[in-house]
Design a protein around this motif. Structure first.
Motif, PDB file in Angstrom:
ATOM      1  N   ALA A 103     -42.910  -2.142  -4.257  1.00 52.09           N
ATOM      2  CA  ALA A 103     -44.201  -1.515  -4.550  1.00 52.09           C
ATOM      3  C   ALA A 103     -44.792  -0.899  -3.279  1.00 52.09           C
ATOM      4  CB  ALA A 103     -45.169  -2.546  -5.139  1.00 52.09           C
ATOM      5  N   GLU A 104     -44.647  -1.592  -2.166  1.00 50.87           N
ATOM      6  CA  GLU A 104     -45.147  -1.077  -0.885  1.00 50.87           C
ATOM      7  C   GLU A 104     -44.386   0.193  -0.490  1.00 50.87           C
ATOM      8  OE1 GLU A 104     -45.967  -2.599   3.710  1.00 50.87           O
ATOM      9  OE2 GLU A 104     -44.784  -3.836   2.330  1.00 50.87           O
ATOM     10  N   LEU A 105     -43.080   0.193  -0.675  1.00 50.81           N
ATOM     11  CA  LEU A 105     -42.266   1.361  -0.350  1.00 50.81           C
ATOM     12  C   LEU A 105     -42.672   2.560  -1.209  1.00 50.81           C
ATOM     13  CD1 LEU A 105     -39.810   2.210   1.437  1.00 50.81           C
ATOM     14  CD2 LEU A 105     -38.374   1.705  -0.549  1.00 50.81           C
ATOM     15  N   LYS A 106     -42.899   2.311  -2.491  1.00 44.87           N
ATOM     16  CA  LYS A 106     -43.313   3.392  -3.385  1.00 44.87           C
ATOM     17  C   LYS A 106     -44.684   3.942  -2.987  1.00 44.87           C
ATOM     18  CE  LYS A 106     -40.750   2.135  -7.574  1.00 44.87           C
ATOM     19  NZ  LYS A 106     -40.881   1.692  -8.994  1.00 44.87           N
ATOM     20  N   ALA A 107     -45.576   3.078  -2.525  1.00 39.45           N
ATOM     21  CA  ALA A 107     -46.912   3.520  -2.105  1.00 39.45           C
ATOM     22  C   ALA A 107     -46.817   4.436  -0.890  1.00 39.45           C
ATOM     23  CB  ALA A 107     -47.791   2.313  -1.803  1.00 39.45           C
ATOM     24  N   VAL A 108     -45.951   4.076   0.047  1.00 37.78           N
ATOM     25  CA  VAL A 108     -45.767   4.927   1.228  1.00 37.78           C
ATOM     26  C   VAL A 108     -45.124   6.251   0.831  1.00 37.78           C
ATOM     27  CG1 VAL A 108     -44.598   5.137   3.454  1.00 37.78           C
ATOM     28  CG2 VAL A 108     -45.660   2.977   2.812  1.00 37.78           C
ATOM     29  N   ALA A 109     -44.171   6.200  -0.093  1.00 37.97           N
ATOM     30  CA  ALA A 109     -43.543   7.426  -0.569  1.00 37.97           C
ATOM     31  C   ALA A 109     -44.569   8.344  -1.229  1.00 37.97           C
ATOM     32  CB  ALA A 109     -42.414   7.100  -1.547  1.00 37.97           C
ATOM     33  N   GLU A 110     -45.514   7.767  -1.961  1.00 39.80           N
ATOM     34  CA  GLU A 110     -46.563   8.560  -2.592  1.00 39.80           C
ATOM     35  C   GLU A 110     -47.478   9.184  -1.536  1.00 39.80           C
ATOM     36  OE1 GLU A 110     -49.129  10.391  -5.349  1.00 39.80           O
ATOM     37  OE2 GLU A 110     -47.011   9.817  -5.345  1.00 39.80           O
ATOM     38  N   ALA A 111     -47.797   8.432  -0.483  1.00 39.51           N
ATOM     39  CA  ALA A 111     -48.593   8.980   0.617  1.00 39.51           C
ATOM     40  C   ALA A 111     -47.833  10.112   1.313  1.00 39.51           C
ATOM     41  CB  ALA A 111     -48.944   7.871   1.613  1.00 39.51           C
ATOM     42  N   LEU A 112     -46.521   9.949   1.429  1.00 35.35           N
ATOM     43  CA  LEU A 112     -45.684  10.995   2.014  1.00 35.35           C
ATOM     44  C   LEU A 112     -45.739  12.255   1.151  1.00 35.35           C
ATOM     45  CD1 LEU A 112     -43.564  11.268   4.410  1.00 35.35           C
ATOM     46  CD2 LEU A 112     -41.826  10.838   2.683  1.00 35.35           C
ATOM     47  N   ARG A 113     -45.661  12.074  -0.160  1.00 37.01           N
ATOM     48  CA  ARG A 113     -45.723  13.219  -1.086  1.00 37.01           C
ATOM     49  C   ARG A 113     -47.051  13.955  -0.957  1.00 37.01           C
ATOM     50  NH1 ARG A 113     -47.813  14.906  -5.645  1.00 37.01           N
ATOM     51  NH2 ARG A 113     -49.108  13.025  -5.816  1.00 37.01           N
ATOM     52  N   LYS A 114     -48.150  13.219  -0.912  1.00 37.88           N
ATOM     53  CA  LYS A 114     -49.471  13.839  -0.818  1.00 37.88           C
ATOM     54  C   LYS A 114     -49.625  14.603   0.496  1.00 37.88           C
ATOM     55  CE  LYS A 114     -51.942  10.606  -3.830  1.00 37.88           C
ATOM     56  NZ  LYS A 114     -52.974   9.536  -3.898  1.00 37.88           N
ATOM     57  N   ALA A 115     -49.118  14.037   1.592  1.00 35.33           N
ATOM     58  CA  ALA A 115     -49.188  14.734   2.880  1.00 35.33           C
ATOM     59  C   ALA A 115     -48.348  16.003   2.849  1.00 35.33           C
ATOM     60  CB  ALA A 115     -48.724  13.809   4.001  1.00 35.33           C
ATOM     61  N   ALA A 116     -47.209  15.944   2.174  1.00 36.66           N
ATOM     62  CA  ALA A 116     -46.349  17.122   2.043  1.00 36.66           C
ATOM     63  C   ALA A 116     -47.042  18.216   1.247  1.00 36.66           C
ATOM     64  CB  ALA A 116     -45.025  16.744   1.389  1.00 36.66           C
ATOM     65  N   MET A 117     -47.646  17.842   0.128  1.00 36.40           N
ATOM     66  CA  MET A 117     -48.319  18.818  -0.725  1.00 36.40           C
ATOM     67  C   MET A 117     -49.507  19.459  -0.016  1.00 36.40           C
ATOM     68  SD  MET A 117     -46.473  18.876  -3.419  1.00 36.40           S
ATOM     69  CE  MET A 117     -47.521  19.862  -4.493  1.00 36.40           C
ATOM     70  N   ALA A 118     -50.171  18.675   0.859  1.00 37.14           N
ATOM     71  CA  ALA A 118     -51.319  19.199   1.607  1.00 37.14           C
ATOM     72  C   ALA A 118     -50.908  19.902   2.895  1.00 37.14           C
ATOM     73  CB  ALA A 118     -52.282  18.056   1.926  1.00 37.14           C
ATOM     74  N   ASP A 119     -49.597  19.891   3.191  1.00 38.42           N
ATOM     75  CA  ASP A 119     -49.058  20.506   4.414  1.00 38.42           C
ATOM     76  C   ASP A 119     -49.695  19.911   5.671  1.00 38.42           C
ATOM     77  OD1 ASP A 119     -47.171  22.212   5.571  1.00 38.42           O
ATOM     78  OD2 ASP A 119     -48.644  23.815   5.872  1.00 38.42           O
ATOM     79  N   GLU A 120     -49.875  18.585   5.649  1.00 37.05           N
ATOM     80  CA  GLU A 120     -50.450  17.860   6.789  1.00 37.05           C
ATOM     81  C   GLU A 120     -49.307  17.249   7.588  1.00 37.05           C
ATOM     82  OE1 GLU A 120     -53.454  17.598   7.849  1.00 37.05           O
ATOM     83  OE2 GLU A 120     -54.596  18.533   6.221  1.00 37.05           O
ATOM     84  N   GLU A 121     -48.788  17.993   8.557  1.00 37.56           N
ATOM     85  CA  GLU A 121     -47.585  17.552   9.267  1.00 37.56           C
ATOM     86  C   GLU A 121     -47.776  16.263  10.062  1.00 37.56           C
ATOM     87  OE1 GLU A 121     -44.452  19.154  12.635  1.00 37.56           O
ATOM     88  OE2 GLU A 121     -45.360  20.600  11.281  1.00 37.56           O
ATOM     89  N   PRO A 122     -48.840  16.110  10.887  1.00 38.34           N
ATOM     90  CA  PRO A 122     -48.974  14.848  11.644  1.00 38.34           C
ATOM     91  C   PRO A 122     -49.031  13.624  10.730  1.00 38.34           C
ATOM     92  CG  PRO A 122     -50.453  16.515  12.528  1.00 38.34           C
ATOM     93  CD  PRO A 122     -49.906  17.066  11.245  1.00 38.34           C
ATOM     94  N   GLU A 123     -49.798  13.727   9.639  1.00 39.20           N
ATOM     95  CA  GLU A 123     -49.891  12.606   8.702  1.00 39.20           C
ATOM     96  C   GLU A 123     -48.539  12.363   8.023  1.00 39.20           C
ATOM     97  OE1 GLU A 123     -52.483  11.222   4.768  1.00 39.20           O
ATOM     98  OE2 GLU A 123     -52.995  13.055   5.854  1.00 39.20           O
ATOM     99  N   PHE A 124     -47.853  13.452   7.689  1.00 40.38           N
ATOM    100  CA  PHE A 124     -46.546  13.336   7.059  1.00 40.38           C
ATOM    101  C   PHE A 124     -45.576  12.591   7.967  1.00 40.38           C
ATOM    102  CE2 PHE A 124     -42.241  14.701   6.121  1.00 40.38           C
ATOM    103  CZ  PHE A 124     -42.191  14.711   4.735  1.00 40.38           C
ATOM    104  N   MET A 125     -45.576  12.935   9.257  1.00 39.99           N
ATOM    105  CA  MET A 125     -44.654  12.307  10.198  1.00 39.99           C
ATOM    106  C   MET A 125     -44.914  10.806  10.313  1.00 39.99           C
ATOM    107  SD  MET A 125     -42.576  14.641  11.237  1.00 39.99           S
ATOM    108  CE  MET A 125     -41.837  13.972  12.731  1.00 39.99           C
TER     109      MET A 125
END
Length: 240
Positions: A103-125
């Motif tokens: 569940a924790e891994l999926k939550a981080v993956a979702e945060a990664l997806r949102k950062a990608a969609m928003a084109d927020e590179e520092p947050e994505f990294m």
């Protein structure tokens, strides 16, 4: 146990590398770093000496230090380490992760997806590094995560991002999806294969960037270096 001043200084330098506050080519001093961190010169210098061991910085006698760009062979060796540690970690994480960890891994993956969609590179990294770190944690080897965190900082200095030249944040996110799916499905072979494909693609692109995109035969040279240094580190699945 709270981190020591040296450990805090190391983490501050690493964060400055990740967010671009410190850049290759510029000369920095120990006193400057100590002042910025609000610590004495001793822990700042101890932190730099430990970072020097990882190849992230290079001292210039009586002048200061600079961030050290890894060359193509350095990068290939870095990815050899990542392949050797992260592929078996993905396999073990898929076999051993608890429901809470998944569940924790999926939550981080979702945060990664949102950062990608928003084109927020520092947050994505940051989410990218956390996702890989969780896989290593789930495999039960805290030292492997420390090693990977250190060497990933070195690859970031190549321009760290392959995004502008080769692929979008969304495309990078999509490479992580089968890794997460493999762990969540408790499928060790799927998780390890997805991890290898992601590392192989990322490593190849960074090698090409380091060699020079305008160089003739850059792709062939990238393949040669990967095969020479990193391919040997691929750990076959038990059935192979």
């Amino acid at each position: 146990m709270s981190p020591s001043l040296t450990e805090r200084a190391i983490e501050a330098v690493r964060m400055a590398i990740r967010n671009g506050t410190m850049v290759p080519g510029e000369l920095y001093t120990v006193n400057q770093l100590a002042t910025e961190l609000g610590v004495s010169r001793s822990p700042a210098r101890d932190a730099l000496l430990r970072l020097e061991e990882t190849g992230v910085i290079k001292f210039e006698r009586y002048r200061g230090f600079r961030l050290q760009l890894p060359g193509p062979e350095d990068l290939a060796q870095i990815f050899a380490v990542r392949v050797a540690l992260e592929i078996p970690a993905a396999r073990k994480a898929a076999a051993c992760a608890s429901d809470k960890q998944i569940a924790e891994l999926k939550a981080v993956a979702e945060a990664l997806r949102k950062a990608a969609m928003a084109d927020e590179e520092p947050e994505f990294m940051l989410h990218d590094q956390k996702l890989h770190g969780l896989v290593l944690d789930f495999a039960g080897n805290q030292y492997a995560r420390k090693v990977i965190d250190n060497i990933r900082d070195a690859t970031r200095l190549v321009g760290a991002s392959t995004f502008q030249n080769f692929r979008t944040l969304v495309e990078v996110y999509q490479e992580h999806v089968p890794i997460v799916d493999g762990v969540a499905a408790r499928d060790p072979e799927a998780a390890s294969a997805a991890m290898y494909q992601h590392l192989r693609h990322t490593g190849g692109l960074l090698l090409q960037k380091s060699i020079g995109l305008d160089r003739p035969n850059v792709q062939a040279e990238s393949e040669r270096l990967w095969n020479q240094f990193a391919e040997f580190a691929t750990i076959p699945s038990p059935g192979q």
